[in-house]
Design a protein around this motif. Structure first.
Motif, PDB file in Angstrom:
ATOM      1  N   UNK A 110       5.945 -42.890 -11.333  1.00 41.82           N
ATOM      2  CA  UNK A 110       7.339 -42.473 -11.533  1.00 41.82           C
ATOM      3  C   UNK A 110       8.199 -43.620 -12.049  1.00 41.82           C
ATOM      4  N   UNK A 111       9.285 -43.269 -12.711  1.00 35.16           N
ATOM      5  CA  UNK A 111      10.237 -44.276 -13.183  1.00 35.16           C
ATOM      6  C   UNK A 111      10.925 -44.940 -11.986  1.00 35.16           C
ATOM      7  N   UNK A 112      11.029 -46.261 -11.965  1.00 36.94           N
ATOM      8  CA  UNK A 112      11.649 -46.942 -10.820  1.00 36.94           C
ATOM      9  C   UNK A 112      13.116 -46.579 -10.623  1.00 36.94           C
ATOM     10  N   UNK A 113      13.781 -46.104 -11.678  1.00 34.23           N
ATOM     11  CA  UNK A 113      15.192 -45.705 -11.541  1.00 34.23           C
ATOM     12  C   UNK A 113      15.373 -44.576 -10.521  1.00 34.23           C
ATOM     13  N   UNK A 114      14.306 -43.843 -10.230  1.00 26.45           N
ATOM     14  CA  UNK A 114      14.381 -42.718  -9.298  1.00 26.45           C
ATOM     15  C   UNK A 114      14.057 -43.101  -7.854  1.00 26.45           C
ATOM     16  N   UNK A 115      13.656 -44.324  -7.610  1.00 21.23           N
ATOM     17  CA  UNK A 115      13.106 -44.677  -6.300  1.00 21.23           C
ATOM     18  C   UNK A 115      14.066 -44.432  -5.142  1.00 21.23           C
ATOM     19  N   UNK A 116      15.372 -44.519  -5.376  1.00 23.19           N
ATOM     20  CA  UNK A 116      16.344 -44.380  -4.279  1.00 23.19           C
ATOM     21  C   UNK A 116      17.076 -43.045  -4.264  1.00 23.19           C
ATOM     22  N   UNK A 117      16.654 -42.088  -5.073  1.00 26.79           N
ATOM     23  CA  UNK A 117      17.367 -40.804  -5.091  1.00 26.79           C
ATOM     24  C   UNK A 117      17.183 -40.081  -3.756  1.00 26.79           C
ATOM     25  N   UNK A 118      18.254 -39.417  -3.330  1.00 23.70           N
ATOM     26  CA  UNK A 118      18.261 -38.745  -2.027  1.00 23.70           C
ATOM     27  C   UNK A 118      18.357 -37.233  -2.196  1.00 23.70           C
ATOM     28  N   UNK A 119      18.199 -36.546  -1.079  1.00 25.14           N
ATOM     29  CA  UNK A 119      18.321 -35.093  -1.068  1.00 25.14           C
ATOM     30  C   UNK A 119      19.696 -34.658  -1.573  1.00 25.14           C
ATOM     31  N   UNK A 120      20.765 -35.307  -1.097  1.00 28.52           N
ATOM     32  CA  UNK A 120      22.092 -34.900  -1.547  1.00 28.52           C
ATOM     33  C   UNK A 120      22.329 -35.283  -3.004  1.00 28.52           C
ATOM     34  N   UNK A 121      21.693 -36.319  -3.495  1.00 27.55           N
ATOM     35  CA  UNK A 121      21.785 -36.641  -4.921  1.00 27.55           C
ATOM     36  C   UNK A 121      21.220 -35.498  -5.765  1.00 27.55           C
ATOM     37  N   UNK A 122      20.100 -34.955  -5.325  1.00 30.40           N
ATOM     38  CA  UNK A 122      19.452 -33.877  -6.069  1.00 30.40           C
ATOM     39  C   UNK A 122      20.294 -32.609  -6.045  1.00 30.40           C
ATOM     40  N   UNK A 123      20.852 -32.273  -4.889  1.00 21.21           N
ATOM     41  CA  UNK A 123      21.626 -31.028  -4.753  1.00 21.21           C
ATOM     42  C   UNK A 123      23.001 -31.120  -5.399  1.00 21.21           C
ATOM     43  N   UNK A 124      23.508 -32.357  -5.605  1.00 19.26           N
ATOM     44  CA  UNK A 124      24.825 -32.540  -6.215  1.00 19.26           C
ATOM     45  C   UNK A 124      24.736 -33.045  -7.656  1.00 19.26           C
ATOM     46  N   UNK A 125      23.532 -33.017  -8.213  1.00 16.72           N
ATOM     47  CA  UNK A 125      23.300 -33.399  -9.613  1.00 16.72           C
ATOM     48  C   UNK A 125      23.639 -34.861  -9.899  1.00 16.72           C
ATOM     49  N   UNK A 126      23.356 -35.729  -8.932  1.00 17.75           N
ATOM     50  CA  UNK A 126      23.588 -37.170  -9.123  1.00 17.75           C
ATOM     51  C   UNK A 126      22.286 -37.974  -9.175  1.00 17.75           C
ATOM     52  N   UNK A 127      21.148 -37.311  -9.301  1.00 20.89           N
ATOM     53  CA  UNK A 127      19.875 -38.022  -9.236  1.00 20.89           C
ATOM     54  C   UNK A 127      19.360 -38.448 -10.607  1.00 20.89           C
ATOM     55  N   UNK A 128      20.057 -38.060 -11.664  1.00 21.73           N
ATOM     56  CA  UNK A 128      19.645 -38.445 -13.009  1.00 21.73           C
ATOM     57  C   UNK A 128      18.484 -37.645 -13.558  1.00 21.73           C
TER      58      UNK A 128
END
Length: 344
Positions: A110-128
């Protein structure tokens, strides 16, 4: 359908409930060439008005009724967030749980830019996560095999190899259907159940609703037909047409009756007023208001000293809108079985 939405919401909220608003809704339906409109105005414990006008298809004599089912598209996102919230309350997840805490073995590819994405990032469209909302980008998806759950897992692994698209000053979030696949994967992991099983448990078993997947079945039953709009004409779409969503079902692949959708929105209204029900009131407040601009499955809007939770959904053949006026504690719901370019 911005014009349609404004007209219906304003009319229903200002004219007397009853026959006048039904007649007005029907006049809008005729003006904008919409086969069927169903709508409801509700409070936390009452249905102030509910009605349907029109017919199932432009080519059929079937008259609309309140047992009709509608494909709700991206309004599925709020229902997926609702399911996940229950597992947060159970302590199986936290909103801040990192995706790779559950899938550490995926880091290598996986791309390292995603390593810290959280559940709320995904549900709020902040995970990139890339949006995957159009045919051009969808054509880049490899062919996956297996069950729907297995395909979503393979799709998720593919997503995390792509270049991220993060929010910036002009765009506080990057709307992503695919992000909801990753969020669903997290709750599947901790629950041991597929997203489909979780939908059936939360809505059909626990809340006694009648939620189904994909578009309403109109080949074996008299029910709504979605309508495409091509060459300035409406084209009825039979339910055996292959318009199914692949891999992003948790973002937008449910259908429901209006009167059952009302029973989903009312607990949200109650929760926003500080009342616990299926979820705790604190959870509802975080779902709707916890994150600016777009919270968890809902747009979070503040304007003119009012505040709203709102969302729409379409697959190009149906259109649905849910708008909660959090200031007045009232909600408007509009379902249609077409997505007509003249109404945008």
């Amino acid at each position: 359908m911005k014009k349609l939405v404004i007209l219906i919401v304003l009319s229903i909220s200002t004219i007397c409930f009853g026959q006048k608003s039904i007649e007005f809704a029907d006049s809008i339906r005729t003006t904008f060439n919409i086969p069927e409109i169903s709508y409801a105005v509700i409070s936390e414990d009452s249905i102030l008005e509910i009605a349907t006008v029109g017919k199932h298809s432009i080519n059929l004599p079937d008259v609309a009724n309140l047992d009709d089912r509608f494909y709700i598209g991206s309004n599925t996102k709020a229902m997926t967030a609702f399911i996940i919230a229950k597992y947060v309350e159970k302590g199986k997840l936290k909103w801040t749980t990192k995706f790779f805490d559950l899938f550490p073995e995926w880091k290598l590819k996986s791309k390292p830019e995603y390593f810290n994405i959280t559940l709320q990032d995904l549900l709020s469209h902040r995970a990139g996560i890339q949006p995957f909302q159009g045919e051009e980008e969808d054509s880049k998806i490899p062919i996956f095999k297996g069950t729907k759950k297995q395909k979503r897992k393979q799709f998720s692994q593919f997503l995390l190899t792509l270049k991220p698209v993060f929010p910036d000053e002009q765009n506080p979030f990057v709307y992503s259907n695919a992000g909801y696949t990753l969020a669903a994967l997290m709750v599947e992991k901790v629950s041991g159940k597929s997203w489909e099983q979780l939908v059936k448990k939360a809505f059909n078993k626990d809340l006694k609703l009648n939620v189904k997947f994909s578009c309403p079945e109109n080949q074996r039953h008299k029910d709504t037909w979605g309508h495409l709009y091509e060459n300035e004409k409406l084209i009825p779409v039979p339910s055996n047409t292959d318009l199914t969503i692949d891999y992003t079902e948790p973002a937008g692949d449910l259908n429901i009756k209006l009167k059952d959708y009302v029973k989903f929105i009312q607990p949200n209204l109650q929760g926003l007023q500080g009342k616990d029900n299926y979820l705790n009131s604190k959870t509802y407040n975080f779902i709707h208001k916890g994150i600016e601009n777009y919270s968890l499955g809902w747009y979070n809007i503040y304007e003119n000293n009012n505040e709203f939770s709102t969302h729409s959904g379409t697959d190009g053949t149906y259109y649905t809108l849910a708008q909660i006026d959090r200031t007045k504690n009232i909600a408007f719901i509009i379902f249609t079985n077409s997505f007509n370019n003249n109404t945008i």
